[in-house]
Design a protein around this motif. Structure first.
Motif, PDB file in Angstrom:
ATOM      1  N   ASP A 134       0.492  -1.204   0.218  1.00  0.00           N
ATOM      2  CA  ASP A 134      -0.041  -0.083   0.012  1.00  0.00           C
ATOM      3  C   ASP A 134       0.729   1.120  -0.073  1.00  0.00           C
ATOM      4  OD1 ASP A 134      -2.999   0.619   0.479  1.00  0.00           O
ATOM      5  OD2 ASP A 134      -1.946   1.946   1.901  1.00  0.00           O
ATOM      6  N   CYS A 135       1.999   1.127   0.524  1.00  0.00           N
ATOM      7  CA  CYS A 135       3.007   2.348   0.561  1.00  0.00           C
ATOM      8  C   CYS A 135       3.493   2.641  -0.905  1.00  0.00           C
ATOM      9  CB  CYS A 135       4.288   2.013   1.468  1.00  0.00           C
ATOM     10  SG  CYS A 135       5.353   3.276   1.625  1.00  0.00           S
ATOM     11  N   TRP A 136       3.530   4.054  -1.078  1.00  0.00           N
ATOM     12  CA  TRP A 136       4.210   4.551  -2.421  1.00  0.00           C
ATOM     13  C   TRP A 136       5.432   5.166  -2.201  1.00  0.00           C
ATOM     14  CZ3 TRP A 136      -0.409   6.405   0.171  1.00  0.00           C
ATOM     15  CH2 TRP A 136      -0.157   7.474   0.875  1.00  0.00           C
ATOM     16  N   CYS A 137       6.166   5.022  -1.015  1.00  0.00           N
ATOM     17  CA  CYS A 137       7.514   5.307  -1.008  1.00  0.00           C
ATOM     18  C   CYS A 137       8.438   4.791  -2.031  1.00  0.00           C
ATOM     19  CB  CYS A 137       8.173   5.053   0.490  1.00  0.00           C
ATOM     20  SG  CYS A 137       7.392   6.184   1.649  1.00  0.00           S
ATOM     21  N   GLU A 138       9.522   5.583  -2.414  1.00  0.00           N
ATOM     22  CA  GLU A 138      10.493   4.842  -3.394  1.00  0.00           C
ATOM     23  C   GLU A 138      11.348   3.876  -2.645  1.00  0.00           C
ATOM     24  OE1 GLU A 138      10.201   5.371  -6.364  1.00  0.00           O
ATOM     25  OE2 GLU A 138       8.825   7.142  -6.610  1.00  0.00           O
ATOM     26  N   PRO A 139      11.904   2.978  -3.298  1.00  0.00           N
ATOM     27  CA  PRO A 139      12.956   1.990  -2.478  1.00  0.00           C
ATOM     28  C   PRO A 139      14.029   2.966  -1.800  1.00  0.00           C
ATOM     29  CG  PRO A 139      12.713   1.549  -5.023  1.00  0.00           C
ATOM     30  CD  PRO A 139      11.725   2.855  -4.566  1.00  0.00           C
ATOM     31  N   GLY A 140      14.303   2.573  -0.587  1.00  0.00           N
ATOM     32  CA  GLY A 140      15.111   3.279   0.149  1.00  0.00           C
ATOM     33  C   GLY A 140      14.805   4.627   0.981  1.00  0.00           C
ATOM     34  N   GLU A 141      13.234   4.892   0.543  1.00  0.00           N
ATOM     35  CA  GLU A 141      12.664   6.092   1.308  1.00  0.00           C
ATOM     36  C   GLU A 141      11.655   5.643   2.410  1.00  0.00           C
ATOM     37  OE1 GLU A 141      10.863  10.045  -0.888  1.00  0.00           O
ATOM     38  OE2 GLU A 141       9.672   8.055  -1.306  1.00  0.00           O
ATOM     39  N   ASP A 142      11.696   6.563   3.296  1.00  0.00           N
ATOM     40  CA  ASP A 142      10.580   6.254   4.364  1.00  0.00           C
ATOM     41  C   ASP A 142       9.925   7.449   4.542  1.00  0.00           C
ATOM     42  OD1 ASP A 142      11.934   3.739   4.973  1.00  0.00           O
ATOM     43  OD2 ASP A 142      13.368   4.575   6.132  1.00  0.00           O
ATOM     44  N   LEU A 191      -5.492  -0.212   8.643  1.00  0.00           N
ATOM     45  CA  LEU A 191      -6.046  -0.439   7.355  1.00  0.00           C
ATOM     46  C   LEU A 191      -6.356  -2.183   7.786  1.00  0.00           C
ATOM     47  CD1 LEU A 191      -3.579   1.014   4.771  1.00  0.00           C
ATOM     48  CD2 LEU A 191      -5.993   1.659   5.239  1.00  0.00           C
ATOM     49  N   GLY A 192      -7.321  -2.540   7.095  1.00  0.00           N
ATOM     50  CA  GLY A 192      -7.584  -4.324   7.504  1.00  0.00           C
ATOM     51  C   GLY A 192      -7.904  -4.405   8.775  1.00  0.00           C
ATOM     52  N   ASP A 193      -7.428  -5.414   9.199  1.00  0.00           N
ATOM     53  CA  ASP A 193      -7.382  -5.886  10.720  1.00  0.00           C
ATOM     54  C   ASP A 193      -6.005  -5.780  11.308  1.00  0.00           C
ATOM     55  OD1 ASP A 193     -10.029  -6.602  10.621  1.00  0.00           O
ATOM     56  OD2 ASP A 193      -9.710  -8.634   9.773  1.00  0.00           O
ATOM     57  N   LEU A 194      -5.176  -4.985  10.664  1.00  0.00           N
ATOM     58  CA  LEU A 194      -4.000  -4.738  11.463  1.00  0.00           C
ATOM     59  C   LEU A 194      -4.056  -3.913  12.813  1.00  0.00           C
ATOM     60  CD1 LEU A 194      -1.852  -3.980   8.159  1.00  0.00           C
ATOM     61  CD2 LEU A 194      -1.800  -5.967   9.565  1.00  0.00           C
ATOM     62  N   PRO A 195      -3.099  -3.946  13.553  1.00  0.00           N
ATOM     63  CA  PRO A 195      -3.322  -3.006  14.836  1.00  0.00           C
ATOM     64  C   PRO A 195      -3.012  -1.474  14.579  1.00  0.00           C
ATOM     65  CG  PRO A 195      -1.277  -4.318  14.772  1.00  0.00           C
ATOM     66  CD  PRO A 195      -2.022  -4.829  13.804  1.00  0.00           C
ATOM     67  N   PRO A 196      -3.341  -0.619  14.994  1.00  0.00           N
ATOM     68  CA  PRO A 196      -3.212   0.759  14.997  1.00  0.00           C
ATOM     69  C   PRO A 196      -1.730   1.145  14.686  1.00  0.00           C
ATOM     70  CG  PRO A 196      -4.919   0.514  16.742  1.00  0.00           C
ATOM     71  CD  PRO A 196      -4.303  -0.898  16.276  1.00  0.00           C
ATOM     72  N   GLY A 197      -1.277   1.928  13.809  1.00  0.00           N
ATOM     73  CA  GLY A 197      -0.270   2.299  13.632  1.00  0.00           C
ATOM     74  C   GLY A 197       1.153   1.358  13.218  1.00  0.00           C
ATOM     75  N   PHE A 246      -0.034  -4.255   2.858  1.00  0.00           N
ATOM     76  CA  PHE A 246      -0.299  -4.842   1.573  1.00  0.00           C
ATOM     77  C   PHE A 246      -2.128  -4.743   1.260  1.00  0.00           C
ATOM     78  CE2 PHE A 246       3.485  -6.561   3.223  1.00  0.00           C
ATOM     79  CZ  PHE A 246       4.535  -6.391   2.162  1.00  0.00           C
ATOM     80  N   SER A 247      -2.218  -4.050   0.238  1.00  0.00           N
ATOM     81  CA  SER A 247      -3.602  -3.780  -0.225  1.00  0.00           C
ATOM     82  C   SER A 247      -4.048  -4.589  -1.449  1.00  0.00           C
ATOM     83  CB  SER A 247      -3.832  -2.444  -0.483  1.00  0.00           C
ATOM     84  OG  SER A 247      -2.881  -1.929  -1.507  1.00  0.00           O
TER      85      SER A 247
END
Length: 438
Positions: A252-260, A271-277, A284-285
Motif C-alpha cells: 500500500d505504501c508509495w515510498c520509493e525504494p530506500g525512502e521512508d 488498514l484491514g485488521d492490522l493493529p493501529p500504527g 499490503f492492499s
C-alpha cells in the motif's frame, strides 16, 4: 563525488566510447552471408555509456533514472502516468490484473467475466485473461491489416463482456478510436497492447493513448530496448496506484525504494485488521507480484527513447521499400496500413494466396537459405495451440482468416538495422523464387 572521482568517471566513459569504436563491425553487407534479421536492438556508443554510467553509480534497483524514464515515456504517449516493469508480458499481466482489483469496487472484473480479444496473436496478450479467471472471447482478423475490426468487436459484446484487450498487430494500429468509442458506449474497459507499435499514430494520436491502460515492451526485438523491460501507461490515477502496488509486491505504501515516511503518516494508518500504527511500508492492499525493473534498464531505455523518431522513420522506409518492391509479385497478399493510421511497423507480413503453386514451408526455407530470417505471425490461431486445449473461451464468428494466418502467413524484418541494400536483396530473392514458377 570528489573532483578526482569526477575526472576518473569521465575518463572511464571516454574509454567506453573508444572501446565501442574499436569493436564496431565494418557494416559491409554480403548477400547470402550477412543475415537479414527480422528484428534486433540498434545500439550506439551512447547506449553503452548510459549503461556503464548507471553501473558506476551502482544504481542497481529502480530509482531516479526509472522515474525520469517513466515521466518521459508518459509524455511521449500523451498520458498521465507510466510504470516501468521487467517485461512487456509482465506489463500485460499487470494491466489485466489491475482491472480485477477490489480497489475498483463494483467496477472490478470478476472470475467468469468475458474479455474480447483476437485469435491471431501473441500468447501474452491473452494469457493474463485466463490467469485472472476471465474468459477470452476470440474474434477474427482482416487479412489486409492483420487486425480485427470494430464490427467484429461489436458482434462479440455479450451480457458478461467487461473488457476488450487487443494488440496493434506488427505495429499496424487497429481502428482504436472506434473500438474505444465502443468500449465507452458499453461501459467496457479497453487495454491496448502497444508492445509492437510504439511510435504508431492513429488519426494523428499515438497508439497507447486511447485505452484505459496500455502496455509496451522493451525487449531487444521491439522499437526501443532496455534489454528486458516493459511499461504500463494510463490516465486514471486510481489505476496507476493499483498497477504500481501490483508491481511492487502489492504494498500500500508509495515510498520509493530506500525512502521512508514520504507521506509523514508511516505509523498513522489503520488498514484491514492490522493493529493501529502498523508500519505502512509493510501493509499490503493488493495480491501483487515483484515485477519491477532496474535503473540500469531505465538508463538504456531513456537513451533509446530519444531515438524513437529516427527508428520509426527507418521502419516506415523499409516497409515502404518492401511494399513497392513486391507489388505485383504473384501469389502474395501484401499488407496495408489501417485507414487513418501511420504505423511504426514491427514487421512486414506476407500471406500466400490459396492457388500458390508452392507452400509457405517451401518459400520460407528458400528465404532462410539466403540468410533472410522469417517468423510466423506469432501463434497463428491461438485456439489451435496446445496451451489452450481444454481452456474456457468463446468464439464469435468464423476464425477463417486466423486459420489462413496459421497456414499461409509469415513476416520479415523492417527494423532499423536493415539497410536499403538489404531490402533490395530481399525483394530480389522473392522475385528469384517467383521466376522458378513462370
Amino acid at each position: 563525488m570528489t573532483e578526482e572521482s569526477t575526472e576518473t568517471r569521465q575518463r572511464v566513459l571516454e574509454l567506453v566510447r573508444d572501446y565501442d569504436k574499436q569493436i564496431a563491425p565494418d557494416g559491409t553487407f554480403r548477400p547470402g552471408v550477412t543475415p537479414v534479421l527480422t528484428s534486433g536492438a540498434v545500439l550506439t556508443a551512447e547506449d553503452r555509456v548510459a549503461l556503464v554510467e548507471a553501473a558506476l553509480e551502482f544504481r542497481i534497483a529502480a530509482g531516479v533514472t526509472t522515474r525520469r524514464f517513466e515521466r518521459a515515456f508518459a509524455r511521449e504517449l500523451g498520458v498521465r502516468k507510466a510504470h516501468l516493469t521487467n517485461s512487456g508480458s509482465s506489463a500485460n499481466l499487470l494491466a489485466v490484473t489491475a482491472l480485477t482489483s477490489p480497489s475498483l469496487g463494483d467496477d472490478a472484473l470478476r472470475p467468469g467475466d468475458e474479455v474480447i480479444t483476437v485469435a491471431a496473436g501473441f500468447p501474452t496478450t491473452v494469457n493474463p485473461i485466463l490467469q485472472n479467471g476471465l474468459v477470452p472471447v476470440f474474434v477474427d482478423v482482416d487479412l489486409a491489416t492483420y487486425n480485427t475490426t470494430p464490427d467484429r468487436v461489436a458482434a462479440a459484446i455479450g451480457p458478461r463482456t467487461r473488457a476488450i484487450v487487443v494488440a496493434h498487430t506488427l505495429g499496424n494500429p487497429f481502428a482504436v478510436e472506434e473500438v474505444a468509442d465502443l468500449a465507452r458506449e458499453h461501459g467496457l474497459y479497453l487495454v491496448e497492447d502497444n508492445c509492437d507499435a510504439l511510435g504508431s499514430l492513429h488519426r494523428g494520436k499515438p497508439t497507447g493513448g486511447f485505452g484505459d491502460l496500455s502496455t509496451a515492451s522493451f525487449y531487444p526485438a521491439h522499437h526501443i530496448t532496455a534489454g528486458e523491460g516493459g511499461c504500463v501507461t494510463m490516465n486514471s490515477l486510481v489505476l496507476a496506484q493499483v498497477v504500481e502496488s501490483l508491481r511492487d509486491w502489492g504494498r500500500d505504501c508509495w515510498c520509493e525504494p530506500g525512502e521512508d515516511d514520504a507521506c509523514h503518516r508511516r505509523f498513522g494508518f489503520r488498514l484491514g485488521d492490522l493493529p493501529p500504527g502498523y508500519d505502512h511500508k509493510y501493509t499490503f492492499s493488493q495480491v501483487g507480484y515483484n515485477l519491477k525493473s532496474t535503473d540500469l534498464q531505465a538508463a538504456l531505455a531513456l537513451n533509446q527513447l530519444g531515438r524513437l523518431g529516427e527508428f520509426t522513420a527507418a521502419r516506415r522506409e523499409n516497409w515502404r521499400r518492401l511494399r513497392e518492391g513486391l507489388d505485383g509479385v504473384p501469389w502474395l497478399l501484401l499488407p496495408s496500413a489501417t485507414p487513418d493510421s501511420e504505423p511504426s511497423w514491427f514487421g512486414f507480413a506476407v500471406t500466400l494466396t490459396a492457388d500458390a503453386p508452392f507452400s509457405r514451408h517451401d518459400l520460407v526455407r528458400f528465404l532462410e537459405s539466403r540468410r533472410i530470417a522469417t517468423r510466423m505471425l506469432f501463434a497463428g490461431n491461438l485456439v489451435r495451440q496446445p496451451a489452450y486445449s481444454g481452456r474456457s473461451f468463446r468464439v464469435v464468428g468464423e476464425l477463417t482468416n486466423s486459420d489462413v494466418v496459421t497456414e499461409r502467413s509469415f513476416w520479415i524484418g523492417v527494423y532499423p538495422g536493415i539497410t536499403a541494400e538489404m531490402v533490395d536483396y530481399v525483394v530480389a530473392s522473392f522475385r528469384d523464387w517467383w521466376a522458378r514458377f513462370r
